[in-house]
Design an enzyme around this catalytic site. Structure first.
Site, PDB file in Angstrom:
ATOM      1  CB  ILE A 145      -0.905  -0.009   1.127  1.00 31.19           C
ATOM      2  CG1 ILE A 145      -2.186  -1.134   0.943  1.00 31.19           C
ATOM      3  CG2 ILE A 145      -1.520   1.065   1.636  1.00 31.19           C
ATOM      4  CD1 ILE A 145      -3.315  -1.176   1.806  1.00 31.19           C
ATOM      5  CG  ASP A 177       1.078  -6.524  10.685  1.00 34.68           C
ATOM      6  OD1 ASP A 177       1.350  -7.715  10.662  1.00 34.68           O
ATOM      7  OD2 ASP A 177       1.814  -5.981   9.889  1.00 34.68           O
TER       8      ASP A 177
END
Length: 432
Positions: free
Chosen positions: A119, A273
């Site tokens: 991204i 994460d």
């Protein structure tokens, strides 16, 4: 505006064509080579790029919704991508700070990225005011690609549900909607900035001196650009350096874990994460938490039940384990707790071979198998675990991996320094 709409439309058409070509190649390969369905899907997703990579990561972290073969295969779904030329990064910066000369904001920007993912990519820079920063810049066209891909997926799942009404995962369209919600947040860096601020507020409120997160420069941040304080140190992936620098490597990880466990109860969301690359041992000895793009939200009662489940496991109290599974999950039917208790006892007798400590000494892959087995037992009794519970469990697997490398002789969850439940006041006192 019209020009941008036209460009977005052309990008959408090009993306649909690209998707069709890659899908056709996957079909040809399947006919010729007959690879496993899960492997072919993972490799195809990686070829399709950011949206599908994120979808693969969703599959990997959601064992309650997808078959074991796919969950295990997608554990290897990579997020690192080739870096884009610096000219593209400059283009995004100029678009986001239109009307301003970039030299009025940044004294310098390093052309070579520090990191590049699906991204965004990250560049080191220095502000005109002198502070060292990092700039997280969204790659051009990511949002258009995201919406195009998700619309195609949504259309495809609706067709599948109509064509095969008894398909095992009859709520596929709902799953795509959840993915869309989460991914739209991930490409909105204002949301990520809020996550960082929330975590920093938590550190301040609890007077945590062992950890930090980068300060956000909101005046130089937008939906597509995030400017943050640069933290200097080494990621925990540099295990050899960490062992050389830290007097007690296990203490480094214990401090990081205590900080993270506290955030489960006291933050609006938790870092979901936290692989070793997103944890740093800073030059000043503190733990740096970075990259808050992927977060989860955990009901405090669910976390409390999870801890009690682990405690019951160590004591081999299967009845208590069953009761806490019910608290952790969701069910729309009556559950026979006695049968659930018996199923758990059979599962863990096979896993532990009479030694409850074997679970904590097993390999990470074994722990992942155990998580999948627990979920499978729950499913047989109509218990569905929330996705954020899977994110939580996956994070604990990460911690287990780190400790095995940094301090292989430490029994991590039996360590007296570890505080799984912390006695702080409710987070509402300092939330925005």
């Amino acid at each position: 505006m019209k020009k941008n709409m036209l460009l977005d439309g052309l990008r959408s058409i090009a993306r649909i064509g690209e998707t069709a070509v890659i899908a056709a190649k996957a079909g040809i390969r399947y006919a010729a080579e007959k690879p496993s369905n899960a492997k072919l899907m993972r490799e195809t997703f990686e070829s399709l790029g950011s949206t599908y990579i994120k979808l693969g990561q969703f599959i990997a972290s959601t064992p309650s919704l997808f078959p074991r073969e796919y969950v295990e295969e997608f554990q290897g779904c990579l997020d690192q991508t080739p870096s884009l030329p610096f000219s593209y990064v400059e283009q995004v910066l100029q678009e986001e700070f239109a009307g301003r000369d970039l030299t009025e904001i940044f004294a310098s920007i390093e052309p070579t990225p520090l990191a590049s993912a699906s991204i965004a990519q990250v560049h080191a820079a220095k502000l005109v005011s002198g502070e060292d920063v990092v700039i997280k810049v969204q790659k051009p066209g990511v949002e258009t690609i995201l919406y195009t891909d998700l619309n195609v997926l949504h259309w495809a799942t609706k067709l599948l549900e109509k064509a095969v009404p008894k398909v095992k995962f009859a709520s596929l369209a709902d799953i795509v909607e959840e993915i869309k919600l989460r991914m739209v947040r991930e490409v909105d860096f204002i949301e990520e900035a809020k996550n960082i601020d929330d975590f920093r507020d938590y550190l301040n409120a609890t007077q945590n001196q062992v950890a930090t997160a980068p300060r956000v420069y909101h005046q130089f941040s937008t939906r597509r650009v995030l400017t943050m304080q640069r933290l200097y140190g080494v990621p925990l992936t540099d295990f050899d350096v960490v062992r050389d620098v830290a007097k007690d490597p296990s203490q480094v990880l214990i401090a990081a874990m205590n900080t993270w466990f506290g955030s489960l109860m006291l933050c609006q969301s938790f870092h979901a994460d936290l692989h070793a690359g997103n944890l740093m041992l800073l030059d000043d000895g503190r733990i740096g938490f970075i990259d808050f793009g992927i977060v989860g939200q955990l009901n405090p009662e669910v976390w409390s039940a999870c801890i009690q489940f682990m405690d019951a496991l160590q004591k081999t109290d299967y009845a208590a384990m069953a009761q806490n599974m019910l608290k952790m999950g969701m069910t729309d039917r009556a559950v026979d707790v006695t049968r659930l208790t018996a199923d758990l006892e059979r599962l863990f007798n096979g896993v532990l071979l009479g030694d409850p400590q074997q679970l904590l000494n097993s390999k990470p892959n074994d722990l992942n198998d155990i998580m999948l087995d627990i979920v499978a037992v729950g499913e047989r009794h109509g218990i569905r675990f929330p996705r954020d519970f899977a994110l939580l469990f996956k994070q604990m697997l990460y911690f287990d991996r780190f400790m095995r490398v940094l301090a292989p002789y430490t029994d991590i969850y039996a360590d007296q320094r570890l505080q799984l439940l912390q006695n702080f006041e409710p987070a509402q006192q300092f939330k925005h």
